[in-house]
Write a protein that holds these residues in place. Structure first.
Motif, PDB file in Angstrom:
ATOM      1  N   MET A 285       1.582   2.002  11.421  1.00  0.00           N
ATOM      2  CA  MET A 285       2.786   2.398  11.865  1.00  0.00           C
ATOM      3  C   MET A 285       2.289   3.896  11.936  1.00  0.00           C
ATOM      4  SD  MET A 285       5.015   0.238  12.245  1.00  0.00           S
ATOM      5  CE  MET A 285       6.477   0.848  12.021  1.00  0.00           C
ATOM      6  N   THR A 286       1.424   4.341  11.330  1.00  0.00           N
ATOM      7  CA  THR A 286       1.479   6.075  11.394  1.00  0.00           C
ATOM      8  C   THR A 286       0.141   6.513  12.458  1.00  0.00           C
ATOM      9  OG1 THR A 286       0.005   5.812   9.346  1.00  0.00           O
ATOM     10  CG2 THR A 286       2.345   6.433   9.079  1.00  0.00           C
ATOM     11  N   ARG A 287      -0.821   5.725  12.498  1.00  0.00           N
ATOM     12  CA  ARG A 287      -1.889   5.898  13.554  1.00  0.00           C
ATOM     13  C   ARG A 287      -2.297   4.783  14.130  1.00  0.00           C
ATOM     14  NH1 ARG A 287      -4.990  10.965  13.547  1.00  0.00           N
ATOM     15  NH2 ARG A 287      -5.795   9.797  15.644  1.00  0.00           N
TER      16      ARG A 287
ATOM     17  N   PRO B 171      -3.413  -0.569   7.149  1.00  0.00           N
ATOM     18  CA  PRO B 171      -2.523   0.392   6.589  1.00  0.00           C
ATOM     19  C   PRO B 171      -2.101   1.651   7.445  1.00  0.00           C
ATOM     20  CG  PRO B 171      -4.482  -0.258   5.154  1.00  0.00           C
ATOM     21  CD  PRO B 171      -4.565  -0.870   6.591  1.00  0.00           C
ATOM     22  N   LEU B 172      -2.843   1.756   8.673  1.00  0.00           N
ATOM     23  CA  LEU B 172      -2.497   2.691   9.489  1.00  0.00           C
ATOM     24  C   LEU B 172      -1.786   2.339  10.646  1.00  0.00           C
ATOM     25  CD1 LEU B 172      -5.853   5.164   9.579  1.00  0.00           C
ATOM     26  CD2 LEU B 172      -3.830   5.593   8.397  1.00  0.00           C
TER      27      LEU B 172
ATOM     28  N   ASP C 167       5.940   5.882   3.861  1.00  0.00           N
ATOM     29  CA  ASP C 167       5.892   5.471   2.744  1.00  0.00           C
ATOM     30  C   ASP C 167       7.296   5.487   1.891  1.00  0.00           C
ATOM     31  OD1 ASP C 167       3.553   5.066   3.380  1.00  0.00           O
ATOM     32  OD2 ASP C 167       2.587   6.436   1.743  1.00  0.00           O
TER      33      ASP C 167
ATOM     34  N   TYR D 283      12.350   4.712   9.468  1.00  0.00           N
ATOM     35  CA  TYR D 283      11.156   5.373   9.864  1.00  0.00           C
ATOM     36  C   TYR D 283      11.286   6.174  11.227  1.00  0.00           C
ATOM     37  CZ  TYR D 283       6.269   6.148  10.706  1.00  0.00           C
ATOM     38  OH  TYR D 283       4.884   6.754  11.401  1.00  0.00           O
TER      39      TYR D 283
ATOM     40  N   LEU E 210      -7.473   4.754   4.520  1.00  0.00           N
ATOM     41  CA  LEU E 210      -6.868   3.459   4.679  1.00  0.00           C
ATOM     42  C   LEU E 210      -6.868   2.875   3.314  1.00  0.00           C
ATOM     43  CD1 LEU E 210      -9.752   2.119   7.230  1.00  0.00           C
ATOM     44  CD2 LEU E 210      -7.132   2.300   7.841  1.00  0.00           C
TER      45      LEU E 210
ATOM     46  N   ASP F 291      -8.186   0.385  17.271  1.00  0.00           N
ATOM     47  CA  ASP F 291      -9.591   0.253  17.417  1.00  0.00           C
ATOM     48  C   ASP F 291     -10.370  -0.407  16.243  1.00  0.00           C
ATOM     49  OD1 ASP F 291     -11.534   1.556  18.961  1.00  0.00           O
ATOM     50  OD2 ASP F 291     -11.492   3.534  17.647  1.00  0.00           O
ATOM     51  N   MET F 292      -9.849  -0.530  15.273  1.00  0.00           N
ATOM     52  CA  MET F 292     -10.657  -1.073  14.117  1.00  0.00           C
ATOM     53  C   MET F 292     -10.588  -2.537  14.123  1.00  0.00           C
ATOM     54  SD  MET F 292      -9.951   1.419  10.963  1.00  0.00           S
ATOM     55  CE  MET F 292     -11.168   0.533   9.994  1.00  0.00           C
TER      56      MET F 292
ATOM     57  N   ILE G  86      -5.762   4.466  15.786  1.00  0.00           N
ATOM     58  CA  ILE G  86      -6.905   4.224  14.908  1.00  0.00           C
ATOM     59  C   ILE G  86      -6.811   2.443  14.409  1.00  0.00           C
ATOM     60  CG2 ILE G  86      -7.940   4.468  12.669  1.00  0.00           C
ATOM     61  CD1 ILE G  86      -7.033   7.501  12.573  1.00  0.00           C
TER      62      ILE G  86
ATOM     63  N   CYS H 191     -12.308  -2.874   6.638  1.00  0.00           N
ATOM     64  CA  CYS H 191     -10.928  -2.982   6.762  1.00  0.00           C
ATOM     65  C   CYS H 191     -10.612  -3.126   8.376  1.00  0.00           C
ATOM     66  CB  CYS H 191     -10.400  -1.461   6.287  1.00  0.00           C
ATOM     67  SG  CYS H 191      -8.618  -1.334   6.441  1.00  0.00           S
TER      68      CYS H 191
ATOM     69  N   GLY I  65      -7.658  -2.111   9.658  1.00  0.00           N
ATOM     70  CA  GLY I  65      -6.644  -0.974  10.250  1.00  0.00           C
ATOM     71  C   GLY I  65      -5.397  -1.008   9.811  1.00  0.00           C
TER      72      GLY I  65
ATOM     73  N   ALA J 235       0.936  -1.224   0.084  1.00  0.00           N
ATOM     74  CA  ALA J 235      -0.040   0.107   0.045  1.00  0.00           C
ATOM     75  C   ALA J 235       0.777   1.216  -0.043  1.00  0.00           C
ATOM     76  CB  ALA J 235      -0.947  -0.157   1.164  1.00  0.00           C
ATOM     77  N   GLU J 236       2.235   1.008  -0.046  1.00  0.00           N
ATOM     78  CA  GLU J 236       3.093   2.195   0.060  1.00  0.00           C
ATOM     79  C   GLU J 236       3.475   2.774  -1.309  1.00  0.00           C
ATOM     80  OE1 GLU J 236       3.064  -0.311   2.106  1.00  0.00           O
ATOM     81  OE2 GLU J 236       2.439   0.352   3.934  1.00  0.00           O
TER      82      GLU J 236
ATOM     83  N   PRO K 134       3.194  11.582   9.804  1.00  0.00           N
ATOM     84  CA  PRO K 134       4.576  10.712   9.500  1.00  0.00           C
ATOM     85  C   PRO K 134       4.351   9.800   8.377  1.00  0.00           C
ATOM     86  CG  PRO K 134       3.404   9.944  11.285  1.00  0.00           C
ATOM     87  CD  PRO K 134       2.411  10.861  10.933  1.00  0.00           C
TER      88      PRO K 134
END
Ligand code: SF4
Ligand code: SF4
Lengths: 288, 210
Positions: free
Chosen positions: A198-200, A195-196, B119, B141, B74, A206-207, A203, A191, A193, A48-49, B114
């Motif tokens: 490492m950054t959130r 994809p988030l 990425d 990172y 997402l 929670d998901m 969230i 989803c 969660g 996804a990056e 961040p």
């Protein structure tokens, strides 16, 4: 059976966090009599990056070209790899100028658009077929399962191979091997969660927790899934989620290839069932 | 807040629609199906993909590109799957992120997330090795995210302490894991690393085509 040999794209998590998915995929195909030829020297699909479409197409063109040389369609057990392979395949097939440009970067990106890309679930149900699989079953996997599909099986529409709102391919396999599906429909495709993460992380936790909660409250013995990122969130991070949110879950999370492997009579360690983070012993006790 | 019409950029929608993934922006008829089905909106009620689309169409370039909400999407594709107008919102948001990153590189914008750092660190592993190297990714990172090497290492230890041990005990990470004595500690490298380098030099961040 319309398929006896496929190129196999394992994806990066196959070497680490999702080893059990990789092991069980290989074991299941072997048992089903389908030869897998690993895409030689495969590279990462971009996950996804890599958001830039052309960069993503270039990365995937190399893997597609390697399989095309062998004249084999590609199968992958990872939903994200599938999404990237399939959308690249579509874009490359449709755009000759793009193919020419990529070939200009390096001859190894010379792909002619001759092969198909598939997710394991699609191959099991639609290519090999439930009748064929049924004829090879040796055991009954007597478990209550919450089938979790995540994002890239039913959407986006251009690459989807199952229903976006109520996908059923995994349900069919679970029912075939003697499992029971718990009420889980509205959570099947929400989803995880991941994809988030490492950054959130807040969230993401929670998901993932919502999915685990719903599955547990529905009476599931385990969650089944088909994506290593979902696996990392729901299984690998489950203890972290418990700790961070002050909850107790303790719900096994098992790749569909592992469940299918059990029904095919494959030995649990060969399916990596000792590698899932949440202990799977209780599930093994229900395989009869 | 009233829209300052004199600050609108009428060309913004064309800028988005000229990028791969942004082509269908103008088809939006503001039905809000995207927002209603979005799992992030469920957690952050102010998160509103419909509004981002409308602001983009109106030409509110600066507000859109500096909106931190761009970085919590997402890419789950729920909005795209449900949109009756085939706007492909998930892809449009990707285009907006790419434009925002370019503006940041040009010094016109500071991104309040961040995620671009993550990425980029991810892509650097692919450029170097051809596959994802978790350890290399984390080592790049965390210090960048935290602003210093020490703070980065502390944050990394906090996140990985339990998880890393768990993966180690299952033989998935660490010096004795993964079926080889050093799996997880060393990068899994492909043979044709030169091809990765060529791809990224041509199409990657700051590459020839950019
Ligand atoms: S669902 Fe589609 S048409 Fe409706 S508001 Fe969202 S982008 Fe616009
Ligand atoms: S892709 Fe992003 S905006 Fe669309 S539903 Fe998912 S999180 Fe929401």
């Amino acid at each position: 059976m319309s398929v006896n040999k496929l190129a196999y794209y394992p994806g990066c998590p196959s070497e680490g966090t999702a080893m059990e998915q990789h092991m069980s995929t290989e074991a299941v195909f072997e048992k089903l009599g389908v030869e897998l030829v690993e895409v030689e020297d495969w590279n990462c699909c971009g996950a996804a990056e890599v958001e830039d479409p052309k960069l993503l197409y270039a990365l995937n063109a190399r893997n597609l070209a390697i399989a095309e040389k062998e004249d084999l369609d590609i199968v992958t057990p990872c939903s994200i790899c599938y999404y990237n392979l399939e959308r690249s395949n579509k874009a490359l097939k449709a755009d000759e100028a793009l193919r020419t440009q990529l070939k200009g970067i390096d001859s190894s990106l010379d792909y002619n658009g001759k092969i198909k890309t598939k997710h394991v679930l699609d191959v099991f149900v639609n290519d090999i077929g439930l009748d064929e699989i049924s004829s090879k079953l040796e055991k009954k996997v007597n478990v209550k399962v919450a089938p979790y599909y995540g994002c890239y099986i039913g959407r986006p529409p251009e690459t989807a191979f199952d229903d976006p709102d109520n996908p059923v391919l995994m349900d069919k396999l679970i029912e075939l091997i003697g499992g029971e599906i718990v009420p889980f429909n509205y959570m099947k495709t929400v989803c995880c969660g991941g994809p988030l993460m490492m950054t959130r992380g807040d969230i993401a936790f929670d998901m993932a927790r919502k999915i685990l909660d719903v599955a547990k409250n529905a009476g599931a013995d385990c969650i089944s899934l088909a994506c290593p990122l979902c696996g990392m969130m729901l299984d690998g991070k489950q203890a972290d989620i418990e700790k961070a949110l002050g909850v107790t879950i303790g719900l096994p999370v098992i790749y569909i290839t592992q469940l299918l492997g059990l029904a095919l009579g494959i030995e649990p360690n060969k399916l990596g069932l000792n590698k899932n983070a949440v202990d799977t012993k209780e599930i093994l006790g229900k395989v009869v | 807040m009233p829209i300052k019409t004199w600050e609108l950029d009428p060309n913004f929608k064309n800028e988005i629609m000229s990028e791969a993934g942004g082509e269908h922006l103008a088809s939006c008829f503001q039905c809000s199906t995207c927002t209603l089905g979005c799992p992030i909106t469920e957690i952050i009620p102010s998160y509103n993909p419909r509004k981002i689309i409308q602001m983009s169409l109106l030409g509110m370039r600066e507000e859109v590109l500096s909106n931190p909400d761009l970085w919590v999407c997402l890419i789950c594709q729920t909005c795209t799957a449900r949109c009756p107008q085939d706007v492909r919102i998930a892809d449009v948001l990707g285009v907006l992120r790419r434009i925002a990153e370019r503006e940041e590189e040009a010094g016109n914008l500071k991104i309040d997330s961040p995620r671009p750092l993550f990425d980029k660190a991810f892509q650097h592993q692919l450029k170097k090795f051809g596959r994802l190297y978790d350890m290399g990714l984390a080592m790049e990172y965390y210090p960048k995210k935290e602003g210093s090497f020490i703070k980065g290492m502390l944050a990394m230890m906090k996140d990985y302490k339990d998880f890393g041990k768990r993966m180690f005990l299952k033989g998935k990470m660490g010096p004795l894991g993964g079926g080889s004595p050093v799996k997880g500690m060393l990068a899994s490298k492909i043979k044709q690393k030169d091809v990765m380098k060529k791809i990224f030099e041509e199409l990657g961040e700051g590459g020839k085509e950019k």
